[in-house]
Scaffold this active site. Structure first.
Site, short mmCIF file in Angstrom:
data_model
loop_
_atom_site.label_atom_id
_atom_site.label_comp_id
_atom_site.label_asym_id
_atom_site.label_seq_id
_atom_site.Cartn_x
_atom_site.Cartn_y
_atom_site.Cartn_z
N SER A 209 0.85 -1.19 0.00
CA SER A 209 0.00 0.00 0.00
C SER A 209 0.89 1.24 0.00
CB SER A 209 -0.94 -0.02 1.22
OG SER A 209 -1.94 0.96 1.09
N ASN A 210 0.34 2.39 0.32
CA ASN A 210 1.14 3.61 0.38
C ASN A 210 0.63 4.52 1.50
OD1 ASN A 210 -1.04 5.23 -0.64
ND2 ASN A 210 -0.58 4.41 -2.67
N ARG A 211 1.21 5.71 1.62
CA ARG A 211 0.95 6.56 2.78
C ARG A 211 -0.28 7.46 2.63
NH1 ARG A 211 5.19 6.42 6.21
NH2 ARG A 211 7.19 5.77 5.33
N SER A 212 -1.06 7.30 1.59
CA SER A 212 -2.22 8.17 1.42
C SER A 212 -3.20 8.00 2.60
CB SER A 212 -2.93 7.82 0.11
OG SER A 212 -4.19 8.45 0.07
N ALA A 276 -4.73 7.52 -4.38
CA ALA A 276 -3.36 7.11 -4.72
C ALA A 276 -3.36 5.60 -4.94
CB ALA A 276 -2.41 7.50 -3.58
#
Ligand code: CTP
Length: 405
Positions: A209-212, A276
């Site tokens: 995943s990512n930091r959004s 994102a």
């Protein structure tokens, strides 16, 4: 600050949930609204008028025939003064009176005389709620344009459990905001907003995943609602409450987000891709948890590219979809990279932000963005809250939509 300066009549009727109206009053005041409280006589048995009077710093109106210093006829004054009326809690009895158009106390008279939006937050025992009489009354109110928020399922005053608890004050506040926004400039327009990250599974416990955080997208959905639009919010997993009034489509993966977006844009006028989506997913997903004995000290994962949702939208763009907005998260060459993305993805506007800055981009409450349009116009906006960025951007989207007529 959508509710700032708005004039709200808070009607409190006689139910145990009347204590929640105290908190609702505080929320309305915190949002900057002016509040006049009207209580029914029954309500005064549950919470003292002095509580509402002290907090609202205004006299609490109860008696229809009480002489008011600066008001000729109390119910006429309140009805004309209010931008919205919210009745919380609303008992089955008051709901029945409203459905019949009775005007037998100050609150029901005010509602009958008012032309502003009316929000009703029912609270009662679950049998009273499911009684066909109440169901018919609620249906009548809905048909007449009343906004009904709740009730919710949970513990009831009787000690039992079921459907009948008053909606939480935050939700009632959201409904008041929604009710006040319905004749905004985007009335009748449909806006799709995407928000948050996606999650791409590796095995049942691990994912990429990512930091959004989803904050920008949720603020955009709220801004679109505030301008009167019907809003579909396609959201990846986030820790945020959906704004009252959105149609929430919860997704996890890019594939799910793409499918949801392609469906939602069929009836949309604008799409804002603030999500994102994760660019790569594991080529192979494991049905069982991968154990360390299997992988050893290193584990090589092969990643494959996810589809680009905006490119798929550009290909399938229905003629009604007039405005396409993308975001560009960059760490270098902000404007040049964003311009390339705008062209590559066939966008009308792109919002570029430097995600390496500490006060902008992922996870924080503020954003510093550069807005670039199709004709190459570049505007640098100062550091703003995400709510302010969202409102400015939605106003631009509204201009584009209205100009397109
Ligand atoms: N986007 C999309 N589908 C993806 C990835 C991104 O539709 N699979 C959208 C985002 O929602 C955003 C825009 O494309 O509106 C740009 O996202 P960004 O991550 O900045 O750009 P990428 O196209 O992924 O390019 P790169 O990561 O190489 O910078």
């Amino acid at each position: 600050m959508f509710l700032k300066g708005k004039r709200i009549v808070l009607g409190v009727t006689g139910g145990i949930a009347a204590y929640k109206a105290v908190y609702l009053l505080r929320l309305l005041q915190k949002a900057g609204s002016e509040v006049n409280v009207i209580m029914t006589e029954a309500a005064t048995h549950f919470v003292g008028p002095l509580t509402f009077q002290s907090l609202s710093r205004r006299p609490v109106a109860i008696d229809m025939f009480q002489l008011h210093k600066d008001m000729d006829i109390a119910h006429v004054s309140f009805a004309h003064w209010a931008d919205a009326i919210v009745i919380a809690p609303a008992t089955a009895n008051t709901i029945a009176k409203l459905a019949m158009g009775l005007a037998d106390n100050l609150l029901t008279s005010t509602v009958l005389d008012a032309t502003c939006p009316v929000v009703v937050a029912p609270a009662m025992e679950s049998n009273m709620w499911s009684n066909p009489a109440t169901a018919e009354n609620i249906e009548r109110l809905r048909r007449r344009g009343f906004f009904i928020v709740g009730p919710e399922a949970g513990e009831l005053a009787s000690g039992g459990a079921g459907l009948g608890r008053m909606a939480e004050p935050e939700a009632v506040l959201g409904c008041v905001r929604y009710a006040l926004s319905r004749d905004g400039v985007l009335r009748g327009r449909s806006v799709v907003v995407t928000a948050g990250p996606t999650r791409e599974a590796i095995d049942p416990v691990r994912f990429i995943s990512n930091r959004s955080s989803g904050k920008m997208g949720y603020a955009l959905a709220q801004a679109a609602l505030d301008l009167g639009a019907d809003v579909t919010l396609v959201s990846g997993p986030v820790h945020l409450a959906a704004p009252y009034g959105v149609q929430l489509v919860a997704v996890e993966t890019v594939a799910q987000m793409q499918q949801a977006v392609l469906e939602a844009i069929q009836a949309a006028d604008a799409l804002i891709m603030a999500a994102a989506p994760v660019d790569y997913r594991a080529e192979h997903t494991y049905p069982q948890k991968v154990k360390k004995e299997e992988t050893g000290d290193t584990w090589q994962l092969r990643l494959v590219r996810n589809p680009d949702i905006l490119s798929a939208v550009a290909l399938a763009r229905p003629s009604r979809l007039k405005v396409l907005v993308g975001f560009a998260a960059e760490t270098e060459e902000l404007v040049a990279n964003a311009l390339l993305k705008l062209e590559r993805k066939g966008l009308d506007l792109i919002v570029a932000n430097d995600v390496s800055a500490r006060d902008a981009g992922f996870g924080v409450d503020t954003n510093r963005v550069v807005l670039i349009d199709r004709r190459g116009g570049v505007e640098s906006w100062p550091l703003l809250s995400k709510e302010e960025v969202a409102m400015r951007l939605m106003q631009r989207v509204a201009e584009l939509l209205l100009r397109g007529e």
